[in-house]
Design a protein around this motif. Structure first.
Motif, PDB file in Angstrom:
ATOM      1  N   ASP A  50      33.673  33.337 -24.035  1.00  0.00           N
ATOM      2  CA  ASP A  50      34.759  32.670 -24.773  1.00  0.00           C
ATOM      3  C   ASP A  50      34.548  32.813 -26.279  1.00  0.00           C
ATOM      4  OD1 ASP A  50      35.688  31.678 -22.267  1.00  0.00           O
ATOM      5  OD2 ASP A  50      34.241  30.028 -22.416  1.00  0.00           O
ATOM      6  N   ARG A  51      33.290  32.605 -26.688  1.00  0.00           N
ATOM      7  CA  ARG A  51      32.953  32.650 -28.115  1.00  0.00           C
ATOM      8  C   ARG A  51      33.398  33.968 -28.747  1.00  0.00           C
ATOM      9  NH1 ARG A  51      27.252  32.764 -28.001  1.00  0.00           N
ATOM     10  NH2 ARG A  51      27.394  35.015 -28.120  1.00  0.00           N
ATOM     11  N   VAL A  52      33.203  35.080 -28.030  1.00  0.00           N
ATOM     12  CA  VAL A  52      33.487  36.382 -28.630  1.00  0.00           C
ATOM     13  C   VAL A  52      34.966  36.761 -28.580  1.00  0.00           C
ATOM     14  CG1 VAL A  52      31.156  37.232 -28.285  1.00  0.00           C
ATOM     15  CG2 VAL A  52      32.882  37.621 -26.507  1.00  0.00           C
ATOM     16  N   MET A  53      35.830  35.848 -28.170  1.00  0.00           N
ATOM     17  CA  MET A  53      37.262  36.107 -28.277  1.00  0.00           C
ATOM     18  C   MET A  53      37.702  36.086 -29.741  1.00  0.00           C
ATOM     19  SD  MET A  53      38.572  36.962 -25.459  1.00  0.00           S
ATOM     20  CE  MET A  53      37.065  37.712 -24.849  1.00  0.00           C
ATOM     21  N   GLY A  54      36.886  35.508 -30.604  1.00  0.00           N
ATOM     22  CA  GLY A  54      37.142  35.599 -32.047  1.00  0.00           C
ATOM     23  C   GLY A  54      36.842  37.030 -32.481  1.00  0.00           C
ATOM     24  N   ASP A  55      37.764  37.642 -33.152  1.00  0.00           N
ATOM     25  CA  ASP A  55      37.663  39.063 -33.504  1.00  0.00           C
ATOM     26  C   ASP A  55      36.389  39.454 -34.226  1.00  0.00           C
ATOM     27  OD1 ASP A  55      39.675  40.399 -32.430  1.00  0.00           O
ATOM     28  OD2 ASP A  55      41.022  40.306 -34.161  1.00  0.00           O
ATOM     29  N   ALA A  56      35.924  38.566 -35.072  1.00  0.00           N
ATOM     30  CA  ALA A  56      34.804  38.939 -35.933  1.00  0.00           C
ATOM     31  C   ALA A  56      33.466  38.909 -35.196  1.00  0.00           C
ATOM     32  CB  ALA A  56      34.750  37.988 -37.129  1.00  0.00           C
ATOM     33  N   GLU A  57      33.474  38.383 -33.957  1.00  0.00           N
ATOM     34  CA  GLU A  57      32.193  38.212 -33.258  1.00  0.00           C
ATOM     35  C   GLU A  57      31.615  39.545 -32.796  1.00  0.00           C
ATOM     36  OE1 GLU A  57      30.459  35.500 -32.893  1.00  0.00           O
ATOM     37  OE2 GLU A  57      31.928  34.125 -33.764  1.00  0.00           O
ATOM     38  N   ALA A  58      30.327  39.683 -32.967  1.00  0.00           N
ATOM     39  CA  ALA A  58      29.631  40.908 -32.590  1.00  0.00           C
ATOM     40  C   ALA A  58      29.476  40.997 -31.072  1.00  0.00           C
ATOM     41  CB  ALA A  58      28.265  40.930 -33.260  1.00  0.00           C
ATOM     42  N   LEU A  59      29.510  42.222 -30.546  1.00  0.00           N
ATOM     43  CA  LEU A  59      29.447  42.411 -29.091  1.00  0.00           C
ATOM     44  C   LEU A  59      28.206  43.172 -28.643  1.00  0.00           C
ATOM     45  CD1 LEU A  59      33.168  43.369 -28.306  1.00  0.00           C
ATOM     46  CD2 LEU A  59      32.095  41.123 -28.208  1.00  0.00           C
ATOM     47  N   GLU A  60      27.268  43.421 -29.537  1.00  0.00           N
ATOM     48  CA  GLU A  60      26.134  44.275 -29.152  1.00  0.00           C
ATOM     49  C   GLU A  60      25.214  43.642 -28.108  1.00  0.00           C
ATOM     50  OE1 GLU A  60      25.072  42.783 -33.388  1.00  0.00           O
ATOM     51  OE2 GLU A  60      26.833  43.482 -32.325  1.00  0.00           O
ATOM     52  N   TRP A  61      25.339  42.320 -27.898  1.00  0.00           N
ATOM     53  CA  TRP A  61      24.532  41.644 -26.875  1.00  0.00           C
ATOM     54  C   TRP A  61      25.033  41.940 -25.472  1.00  0.00           C
ATOM     55  CZ3 TRP A  61      21.249  36.884 -27.172  1.00  0.00           C
ATOM     56  CH2 TRP A  61      20.641  36.759 -28.437  1.00  0.00           C
ATOM     57  N   PHE A  62      26.254  42.457 -25.365  1.00  0.00           N
ATOM     58  CA  PHE A  62      26.852  42.640 -24.041  1.00  0.00           C
ATOM     59  C   PHE A  62      26.649  44.062 -23.521  1.00  0.00           C
ATOM     60  CE2 PHE A  62      28.943  39.037 -25.899  1.00  0.00           C
ATOM     61  CZ  PHE A  62      29.157  38.174 -24.834  1.00  0.00           C
ATOM     62  N   ASN A  63      26.490  44.196 -22.201  1.00  0.00           N
ATOM     63  CA  ASN A  63      26.382  45.537 -21.622  1.00  0.00           C
ATOM     64  C   ASN A  63      27.762  46.207 -21.696  1.00  0.00           C
ATOM     65  OD1 ASN A  63      27.935  45.125 -19.139  1.00  0.00           O
ATOM     66  ND2 ASN A  63      26.267  43.770 -18.527  1.00  0.00           N
ATOM     67  N   PRO A  64      27.810  47.557 -21.513  1.00  0.00           N
ATOM     68  CA  PRO A  64      29.079  48.281 -21.723  1.00  0.00           C
ATOM     69  C   PRO A  64      30.227  47.787 -20.850  1.00  0.00           C
ATOM     70  CG  PRO A  64      27.239  49.819 -21.584  1.00  0.00           C
ATOM     71  CD  PRO A  64      26.681  48.460 -21.261  1.00  0.00           C
ATOM     72  N   VAL A  65      29.946  47.409 -19.604  1.00  0.00           N
ATOM     73  CA  VAL A  65      31.020  46.937 -18.715  1.00  0.00           C
ATOM     74  C   VAL A  65      31.582  45.610 -19.219  1.00  0.00           C
ATOM     75  CG1 VAL A  65      31.469  46.046 -16.390  1.00  0.00           C
ATOM     76  CG2 VAL A  65      30.222  48.189 -16.680  1.00  0.00           C
ATOM     77  N   ALA A  66      30.695  44.680 -19.566  1.00  0.00           N
ATOM     78  CA  ALA A  66      31.149  43.379 -20.088  1.00  0.00           C
ATOM     79  C   ALA A  66      31.911  43.570 -21.399  1.00  0.00           C
ATOM     80  CB  ALA A  66      29.951  42.455 -20.299  1.00  0.00           C
ATOM     81  N   ARG A  67      31.393  44.487 -22.223  1.00  0.00           N
ATOM     82  CA  ARG A  67      32.037  44.732 -23.524  1.00  0.00           C
ATOM     83  C   ARG A  67      33.455  45.277 -23.331  1.00  0.00           C
ATOM     84  NH1 ARG A  67      28.830  48.856 -26.271  1.00  0.00           N
ATOM     85  NH2 ARG A  67      27.116  47.447 -25.801  1.00  0.00           N
ATOM     86  N   ALA A  68      33.616  46.194 -22.376  1.00  0.00           N
ATOM     87  CA  ALA A  68      34.949  46.760 -22.117  1.00  0.00           C
ATOM     88  C   ALA A  68      35.918  45.662 -21.692  1.00  0.00           C
ATOM     89  CB  ALA A  68      34.854  47.835 -21.031  1.00  0.00           C
ATOM     90  N   ALA A  69      35.441  44.731 -20.856  1.00  0.00           N
ATOM     91  CA  ALA A  69      36.304  43.638 -20.392  1.00  0.00           C
ATOM     92  C   ALA A  69      36.659  42.697 -21.544  1.00  0.00           C
ATOM     93  CB  ALA A  69      35.619  42.874 -19.265  1.00  0.00           C
ATOM     94  N   ILE A  70      35.701  42.467 -22.441  1.00  0.00           N
ATOM     95  CA  ILE A  70      35.973  41.588 -23.593  1.00  0.00           C
ATOM     96  C   ILE A  70      37.028  42.226 -24.497  1.00  0.00           C
ATOM     97  CG2 ILE A  70      34.955  40.695 -25.743  1.00  0.00           C
ATOM     98  CD1 ILE A  70      32.305  40.389 -24.009  1.00  0.00           C
ATOM     99  N   LEU A  71      36.872  43.531 -24.757  1.00  0.00           N
ATOM    100  CA  LEU A  71      37.839  44.208 -25.633  1.00  0.00           C
ATOM    101  C   LEU A  71      39.226  44.217 -24.987  1.00  0.00           C
ATOM    102  CD1 LEU A  71      35.555  47.118 -26.897  1.00  0.00           C
ATOM    103  CD2 LEU A  71      36.395  45.164 -28.232  1.00  0.00           C
TER     104      LEU A  71
END
Ligand code: ZN
Length: 246
Positions: free
Chosen positions: A63-84
């Motif tokens: 939820d926290r990373v729904m803010g645009d400015a939040e960094a996503l490097e903590w997430f694996n590629p699959v999770a990151r794709a879903a967040i984007l």
């Protein structure tokens, strides 16, 4: 007061509907330990429902990373794709709601809500040792948490920890009576992406007066959730893992 406890819904509308139907008439208020979105294909349906129905709630790391400015490097590629994908798909009002949910721990009456540990929403409590470390920071006799997607509870027993999990595979429900002199960490499990090898949606019911936590599983239309994930173009493992509860 009877509480419905939910966590880690992860945009799985079919699972959430099954939980609400399964628990119908058995609760007065809904508590949520975070991660409304990420992984599944129905972020707006889940967040609209949450805004209308859930009482106390803390944010999850997704939820926290729904803010645009939040960094996503903590997430694996699959999770990151879903967040984007979720950031591009969800309504601006719901993105703002998710990103601005309160950070745990949130203290309510005799219990606390957290996403990961009471100290860190990104930290996992998945075994006795991690539970023991987390107990050092709890401030209420009962702390509800999520993040691991594993339905379980830990009881602080003097200098050690006692863990509780479903006593029998495929049990539809199991109860834990909370000892009045003890402190507990309780994870209702994940509604939308269970990872304890039971694909059914997980949740719990809690009644402070009787000191009982009832852990439950609700079968849902997994194939429908999978079809939506595939149709949305989300990574395939997010669909296939639902069937195995992993
Ligand atoms: Zn989660």
């Amino acid at each position: 007061m009877r509480y419905l406890l939910i966590s880690d819904i992860h945009s799985n509308w079919e699972a959430l509907q099954a939980v609400v139907a399964d628990a119908a008439g058995q609760f007065d208020r809904i508590l949520c330990c975070g991660d409304l979105v990420g992984y599944g294909a129905d972020p707006d349906l889940v967040v609209d429902w949450t805004r209308a129905n859930v009482g106390p709630i803390v944010r999850g790391n997704h939820d926290r990373v729904m803010g645009d400015a939040e960094a996503l490097e903590w997430f694996n590629p699959v999770a990151r794709a879903a967040i984007l994908w979720t950031r591009q798909t969800m309504s601006p009002a719901n993105l703002e709601y998710a990103a601005n949910l309160p950070k745990g721990p949130l203290h309510c009456d005799a219990f606390t809500l957290a996403h990961g540990t009471p100290l860190d929403e990104d930290e996992y409590v998945s075994n006795d040792l991690e539970a023991q470390m987390a107990f050092a920071y709890v401030e209420r006799p009962v702390t509800f948490f999520g993040h691991t997607h594993v339905q379980c509870a830990f009881q602080a027993v003097r200098r050690s920890v006692q863990a509780f999990r479903s006593p029998r595979r495929q049990a539809r429900e199991w109860a834990l009576d909370l000892d009045p002199g003890s402190w507990y960490l309780v994870n209702p499990g994940s509604v939308g992406q269970p990872r304890d090898r039971d694909p059914r949606a997980a949740y719990a019911l809690y009644e402070p007066e009787s000191r009982e936590v009832l852990f439950r599983r609700a079968a849902y239309d997994i194939a429908a959730a999978q079809r939506k994930i595939q149709a949305a173009g989300l990574p395939e493992p997010l669909a296939s893992r639902l069937a195995g509860g992993r």
